[in-house]
Design an enzyme around this catalytic site. Sequence first.
Site, PDB file in Angstrom:
ATOM      1  N   PHE A 148       8.137  -8.831   3.731  1.00  0.00           N
ATOM      2  CA  PHE A 148       8.219  -8.925   5.186  1.00  0.00           C
ATOM      3  C   PHE A 148       9.137  -7.844   5.773  1.00  0.00           C
ATOM      4  O   PHE A 148       9.231  -6.741   5.234  1.00  0.00           O
ATOM      5  CB  PHE A 148       8.625 -10.329   5.621  1.00  0.00           C
TER       6      PHE A 148
ATOM      7  N   THR B  94       0.832  -1.202   0.000  1.00  0.00           N
ATOM      8  CA  THR B  94       0.000   0.000   0.000  1.00  0.00           C
ATOM      9  C   THR B  94       0.867   1.253   0.000  1.00  0.00           C
ATOM     10  O   THR B  94       0.585   2.215  -0.727  1.00  0.00           O
ATOM     11  CB  THR B  94      -0.931  -0.008   1.231  1.00  0.00           C
TER      12      THR B  94
ATOM     13  N   LYS C  99      -3.964 -14.429   4.194  1.00  0.00           N
ATOM     14  CA  LYS C  99      -3.452 -13.064   4.073  1.00  0.00           C
ATOM     15  C   LYS C  99      -4.232 -12.241   3.052  1.00  0.00           C
ATOM     16  O   LYS C  99      -4.275 -11.020   3.105  1.00  0.00           O
ATOM     17  CB  LYS C  99      -1.968 -13.110   3.682  1.00  0.00           C
TER      18      LYS C  99
ATOM     19  N   TRP D 271      -3.966   5.234   2.271  1.00  0.00           N
ATOM     20  CA  TRP D 271      -5.040   4.236   2.285  1.00  0.00           C
ATOM     21  C   TRP D 271      -6.409   4.919   2.191  1.00  0.00           C
ATOM     22  O   TRP D 271      -7.290   4.456   1.463  1.00  0.00           O
ATOM     23  CB  TRP D 271      -4.955   3.391   3.555  1.00  0.00           C
TER      24      TRP D 271
END
Length: 706
Positions: free
Chosen positions: A450, A167, A200, A567
């Site tokens: 990650f 994002t 996920k 977002w």
Amino acid sequence: MSWELHHVDVVVAGSPKPESVPVSWLKPGTTLINCSSDLLSGRQSLNNTTENAVCSLAVAMRMQNMVKNTERWIHSQQLRKWDLHCLKLQPLSPVPSDIEISRAQSPKAVDVLAKEIGLLTDEIEIYGQTKAKVRLSLLERLKDQPDGKYVLVAGITPTPLGEGKSTVTIGLVQALTAHLKINSFACLRQPSQGPTFGVKGGAAGGGYAQVIPMEEFNLHLTGDIHAITAANNLLAAAIDARILHENTQSDKALYNRLVPVVKGVRGFSSIQLARLRRLGINKTDPETLTEEEISRFVRLDIDPSTITWQRVVDTNDRFLRKITIGQANTEKGFVRQAQFDIAVASEIMAILALTTSLEDMKERLGKIVVANDKKGEPVTAEDLGVTGALAVLMKDAIKPTLMQTLEGTPVFVHAGPFANIAHGNSSILADKIALKLVGEKGFVVTEAGFGADIGMEKFFNIKCRASGLVPSVVVLVATVRALKMHGGGPSVSAGAPLKKEYTEENLQLVADGCCNLQKQIQITQLFGVPVVVALNVFKTDSPAEVDLVCKIAKQSGAFDAVPCNHWSDGGRGAVKLAQAVEKAANQKSSFKYLYSLETIAQKVYGAEDIELSPAAQSQIDRYTRQGFGKLPICMAKTHLSLSHQPEKKGVPTGFILPISDVRASIGAGFIYPLVGTMSTMPGLPTRPCFYDIDLDPVTEEVKGLF
């Protein structure tokens, strides 16, 4: 004259004897175009003065036209100025679901997007309305074009929910291009269908910072993972079939089948000739080999106990972690234990991500080591004769896929290795093409999987080593939620409601958890690259918590720390981040690699030492003996902690890092130790995502993806 000609790329000649121009006057590769009167009339008359004059004028005009056409062609081959028409966003509050936002935006046709960013018509292969493969010929066309700035998005150690690196990546490029009018490209990995249908969800970003259409991004895309699965499993099938045939046939029978008589003629294939040369047998006539040479040629003598090549499938299926193959009567009792890995863990996926050309990919595929023979020597895909077939299956997958963000800015989607069980980065080719297209003042933003201890470490030590590219800035993504977890907050589980500690202000938890953020900043500084912290803001975060994180980040050595609201607001919510990244990119970078297993364990993870299991030590000894001891290290480790224990949050210290096994990805070019009980095949949870995914049979719309 000779000096001038030696510096040009195209020579337009009007002489009836263009061959009279000495080759020594021209640099290699120069194009010579003949515009003489011979080509105009088919003959040359020297008796008629008028005819000579007309011919001379015609030759001069043709030369002039040819020069103009050549200039236009050369101009078309150079970098074109972007003429990007961004898409308008009208963010709603409350923010709708990701798929609703994606569906509400009308993407540009991909051929229109391609033209806007300077791609030529013959450089794209269109897949439907919104996706296109980009051909590698673009790299040759723009080879003299300076690269843009190279930005990596990494993160702190995440919760199982993820902290929004994708994002942030999309929000950043939307801010750079749609709002600051700076050319930028996002380069993302293709998501595996394992997590998409598991726990996920997808990986297209979220809210008003997404790649669209998100359902096409998250599902089959252009079939690259399917191509990898087919190639991987063809190689696996070749291994077991070869063992079976060698176990059940004589040397003579094997030879007759491997080198058959076709229409009365027996001949070696090119890959068989290459094997003969590697064996030191310099013969090309199959009839001239001795019995001893035939035996060496036909027998790979694979030791089944050393096979490391596994079959793959792009689904989370825990019951394939250990299987028995060969139980049918037709397999003549050749039974062995094997396993499936998830497709994105295949070495062929890593090769796709690290390759720099079609030729390089083919060479890497041939180097894949699948097992050892009974003398302890490595057996490769090239030995099995399957290299060319693997390259054929991968010939389209090597081309990056062009898509767009919600605001119409360009995105490359290519390769998808996990960061915990592979090297976790999108492809070098996508990055290199994007760096040319954005121009010298543009930005390419790519993401590593990650936390910085895993994806970023592998980006630097493996991807940058293979590509030769040097990053300008690292953007380190953090959330108040994850920092509270590292500060001692209750456990976070996917699908379960967050405890009140995460939805109410708690400055002490945030302050205590910033140790993980500080450690990840330190890891970035080990590599000598400026770091900007992007705090991905949630609606439950208080202003005091946001200010505290930014203050601690700056005190800990970050170039800047910026709250981000992409977002909920799209690119407009990441403008301050984009400005900080632009400034940081002008800072001096002193990039360097980290090398050894011990260095990574101690300096990156914080371990006191490492502990090798007997199996791991045996593999290291074997790989060293085989000449692979100096390859880079790619750790397979949990992403939920800096240590090998997922429950250990914050910054664990003083622990011993257990290495249970060591495997080699020789084609990809690295050794990967498995830390603890790391699995290369995820499993499905009690309630997977697929419960919410559906298809409307009337509209054909996908529902429930996130």
